[in-house]
Design a protein around this motif. Structure first.
Motif, short mmCIF file in Angstrom:
data_model
loop_
_atom_site.label_atom_id
_atom_site.label_comp_id
_atom_site.label_asym_id
_atom_site.label_seq_id
_atom_site.Cartn_x
_atom_site.Cartn_y
_atom_site.Cartn_z
N LYS A 116 0.83 -1.21 0.00
CA LYS A 116 0.00 0.00 0.00
C LYS A 116 0.87 1.26 0.00
O LYS A 116 0.52 2.28 -0.59
CB LYS A 116 -0.90 -0.02 1.24
CG LYS A 116 -1.75 1.23 1.46
CD LYS A 116 -2.52 1.07 2.77
CE LYS A 116 -3.19 2.36 3.21
NZ LYS A 116 -4.29 2.75 2.34
N ALA A 172 -8.33 -3.40 5.99
CA ALA A 172 -8.74 -2.04 5.68
C ALA A 172 -8.99 -1.25 6.96
O ALA A 172 -8.59 -0.08 7.08
CB ALA A 172 -9.99 -2.04 4.81
N SER A 232 -7.70 5.07 2.80
CA SER A 232 -7.63 3.88 1.96
C SER A 232 -6.49 3.93 0.97
O SER A 232 -5.80 2.94 0.75
CB SER A 232 -8.96 3.71 1.20
OG SER A 232 -10.01 3.47 2.09
N TYR A 287 -4.68 4.41 -2.87
CA TYR A 287 -4.97 4.02 -4.25
C TYR A 287 -5.22 2.52 -4.35
O TYR A 287 -4.35 1.70 -4.04
CB TYR A 287 -3.78 4.41 -5.15
CG TYR A 287 -3.98 4.09 -6.61
CD1 TYR A 287 -4.92 4.77 -7.37
CD2 TYR A 287 -3.23 3.10 -7.23
CE1 TYR A 287 -5.09 4.50 -8.71
CE2 TYR A 287 -3.39 2.82 -8.57
CZ TYR A 287 -4.34 3.51 -9.31
OH TYR A 287 -4.52 3.24 -10.65
N CYS A 288 -6.44 2.15 -4.76
CA CYS A 288 -6.82 0.75 -4.98
C CYS A 288 -6.50 -0.12 -3.77
O CYS A 288 -5.95 -1.23 -3.90
CB CYS A 288 -6.12 0.20 -6.22
SG CYS A 288 -6.63 1.02 -7.74
N GLN A 294 -11.08 -0.88 1.21
CA GLN A 294 -12.16 -1.80 0.85
C GLN A 294 -12.16 -2.13 -0.65
O GLN A 294 -12.97 -2.94 -1.11
CB GLN A 294 -13.52 -1.17 1.23
CG GLN A 294 -13.68 -0.89 2.71
CD GLN A 294 -13.80 -2.15 3.55
OE1 GLN A 294 -13.91 -3.25 3.02
NE2 GLN A 294 -13.75 -2.01 4.87
N ALA A 295 -11.27 -1.50 -1.41
CA ALA A 295 -11.18 -1.76 -2.85
C ALA A 295 -10.10 -2.77 -3.20
O ALA A 295 -9.75 -2.92 -4.37
CB ALA A 295 -10.92 -0.44 -3.59
N LEU A 296 -9.53 -3.46 -2.22
CA LEU A 296 -8.48 -4.45 -2.48
C LEU A 296 -9.01 -5.58 -3.36
O LEU A 296 -10.02 -6.21 -3.04
CB LEU A 296 -7.97 -5.04 -1.17
CG LEU A 296 -6.95 -4.25 -0.37
CD1 LEU A 296 -6.79 -4.86 1.02
CD2 LEU A 296 -5.60 -4.21 -1.09
N PRO A 297 -8.36 -5.87 -4.47
CA PRO A 297 -8.75 -7.05 -5.26
C PRO A 297 -8.51 -8.32 -4.45
O PRO A 297 -7.47 -8.47 -3.80
CB PRO A 297 -7.80 -6.99 -6.47
CG PRO A 297 -7.30 -5.58 -6.53
CD PRO A 297 -7.27 -5.10 -5.11
N THR A 346 -8.05 -8.17 -12.54
CA THR A 346 -7.39 -7.01 -11.94
C THR A 346 -6.54 -6.28 -12.97
O THR A 346 -6.54 -5.04 -13.02
CB THR A 346 -6.51 -7.45 -10.75
OG1 THR A 346 -7.32 -8.14 -9.78
CG2 THR A 346 -5.85 -6.24 -10.08
N VAL A 393 -7.72 -2.54 -13.07
CA VAL A 393 -6.94 -1.68 -12.18
C VAL A 393 -5.64 -1.25 -12.87
O VAL A 393 -4.87 -2.09 -13.34
CB VAL A 393 -6.62 -2.40 -10.85
CG1 VAL A 393 -5.82 -1.49 -9.94
CG2 VAL A 393 -7.90 -2.85 -10.17
#
Length: 446
Positions: free
Chosen positions: A22, A42, A54, A56-57, A60-63, A87, A91
């Protein structure tokens, strides 16, 4: 029988890997794990880190493959391949990294082979086994760096002797990592060198990819980043040195001289940088002389922190601020050899103070350790109380501070009772912020 960890101060191995990725610019984590893991990360990587957000990507947007019973029974490699492909389509990133959870590691999914198939097609997809049972956040950090240093960093036999790499501060687990990296980078810049920190302000993924051109790796930790540094040296021929995180004039002067010696810089030049930085630092600190003495702001203190922070913070308090650190509780899970190495750093305090150092992961034991250092009053007529006192720790230590009637400053993970943006405690400028924060609490009620 193994002991459980009560109110842990870190995530699992996969959580540490996700946190590390991250913090890397445009790096995308792909979770091969059950549905609950990403949501828990998260929350822990936002609310417990000075409200990091959060990013970038992430968050809660974790693949994630969100594996279920069928994938555990019949294997989840097909599901992972599908998730990686989706992904890549959806992404936009510069680096994609598969991290694995406990279940898929236990059943033996070969996530690395799945990722390698995409890399053979020219896609920047990597993978590592990061099952939570392997360790904690610090282990996840090392595993990610091991993989990237061995397989992502481009080999380069030509070295730029004016460039160094700096790592060892575990991003997000060290809530002040970005500010600290900025401070350390600026200090080394003043020695005339460029610095790659990988996770700092203004860094890109190219800094990491081209980092084999550096002439030296500086590991700012006695225990974290050491294994990656060894892999970097074996793979790319870049030597490394180990230095503790510098906080305050005493520690930072040692840091600069150690780095300067490793780089072959004339001592006179380093002395000039140190003199300039100390002049600025004391130019501000001397303003506190009156209030420090008039209000008697010296304090006994307890430090509860990880292995990277505990000794530098205690050294600053004892040697620079004139406080009395009586107890240091180090909350990491370390081997006996690592414990001996960390404890040895407490033997060179110029003040002569030798705090009691204990290793304990459980929050409720801190009070017990204080009682062993400073026994309670058993109705004695005369008693030297542990007062006035101050507690440096995490948000988990507020109850302990209240119990002994001491102010409390959160300086280690988890931190949920303050906002952290570019705050730093490293170096000379970071020590000024630390003095402001600590003494500010003491005069806050006036």
């Amino acid at each position: 029988m193994s002991r459980f960890v009560e109110r842990p101060r870190y995530l699992c191995t996969m959580g540490g890997a996700v946190a590390t990725l991250k913090a890397l610019p445009r790096a995308i984590s792909i979770l091969h794990a059950s549905a609950g893991c990403g949501g828990n990360f998260a929350n822990a990587l936002n609310g417990a880190t000075g409200y990091l957000g959060s990013g970038y990507c992430a968050g809660q947007a974790l693949p994630s493959t969100n594996v279920h019973e069928k994938d555990i029974v019949f294997g989840g490699e097909d599901r992972l391949e599908e998730q990686i492909a989706n992904t890549l389509d959806v992404v936009d990133g510069d680096l994609y990294f598969v991290v694995t959870g406990c279940m898929v590691d236990i059943i033996g999914d070969d996530s690395i082979s799945v990722a390698n198939r995409f890399r053979q097609q020219g896609k920047p997809v990597f993978a590592a086994e990061t099952g939570g049972f392997k360790g904690n956040s610090f282990k996840g950090y090392d595993i990610v760096l091991n993989k990237l240093f061995a397989e992502f960093v481009e080999k380069n036999p030509v070295k730029d002797k004016q460039t160094v790499n700096l790592f060892g501060l575990v991003p997000i687990q060290d809530v002040f990592w970005k500010g600290n990296l900025n401070v350390l980078k600026a200090l080394i810049n003043k020695l005339g060198y460029k610095v790659n920190t990988f996770f700092g302000e203004g860094e890109t993924i190219e800094n990491l990819k081209k980092s084999a051109a550096a002439g030296l790796n500086i590991v700012v930790s006695d225990v974290y980043g050491i294994e990656p540094a060894k892999i970097f040296e074996e793979t790319h021929g870049v030597p490394y040195i180990v230095v503790p995180l510098p906080i305050g004039p005493a520690g930072t002067e040692q840091f600069l001289h150690q780095v300067g010696a490793a780089l072959g810089i004339e001592r006179k030049f380093v002395d000039k940088v140190v003199a300039d930085e100390k002049a600025r630092y004391y130019g501000y600190v001397e303003r506190l002389g009156d209030v420090y003495n008039d209000l008697d702001l010296q304090r006994y203190c307890v430090v509860v922190a990880d292995a990277n922070y505990a000794q530098p913070l205690a050294k600053f308090l004892a040697d620079d601020l004139g406080w009395l650190p009586e107890l240091v509780v180090i909350t990491d899970v370390l081997s006996e050899e690592e414990q001996r190495l960390v404890v040895s750093r407490f033997n060179d305090f110029a003040s002569g103070i030798r705090p009691k150092v204990v290793f304990d992961t459980d929050t409720t034991n801190v009070h017990k350790h204080l009682n062993s250092v400073w026994p309670r009053n058993n109705n004695a007529r005369y008693y030297n109380s542990f007062s006035p006192a101050f507690v440096f720790g995490s948000s988990l230590d507020r109850d302990f501070a209240e119990a002994i009637g001491a102010p409390h400053l959160s300086v280690s993970y988890p931190i949920s009772n303050r906002i952290v943006l570019d705050r730093a405690y490293a170096g000379y400028s970071g020590a000024l912020r630390l003095v402001e924060d600590a003494l500010g609490l003491l005069v806050g009620s006036r």
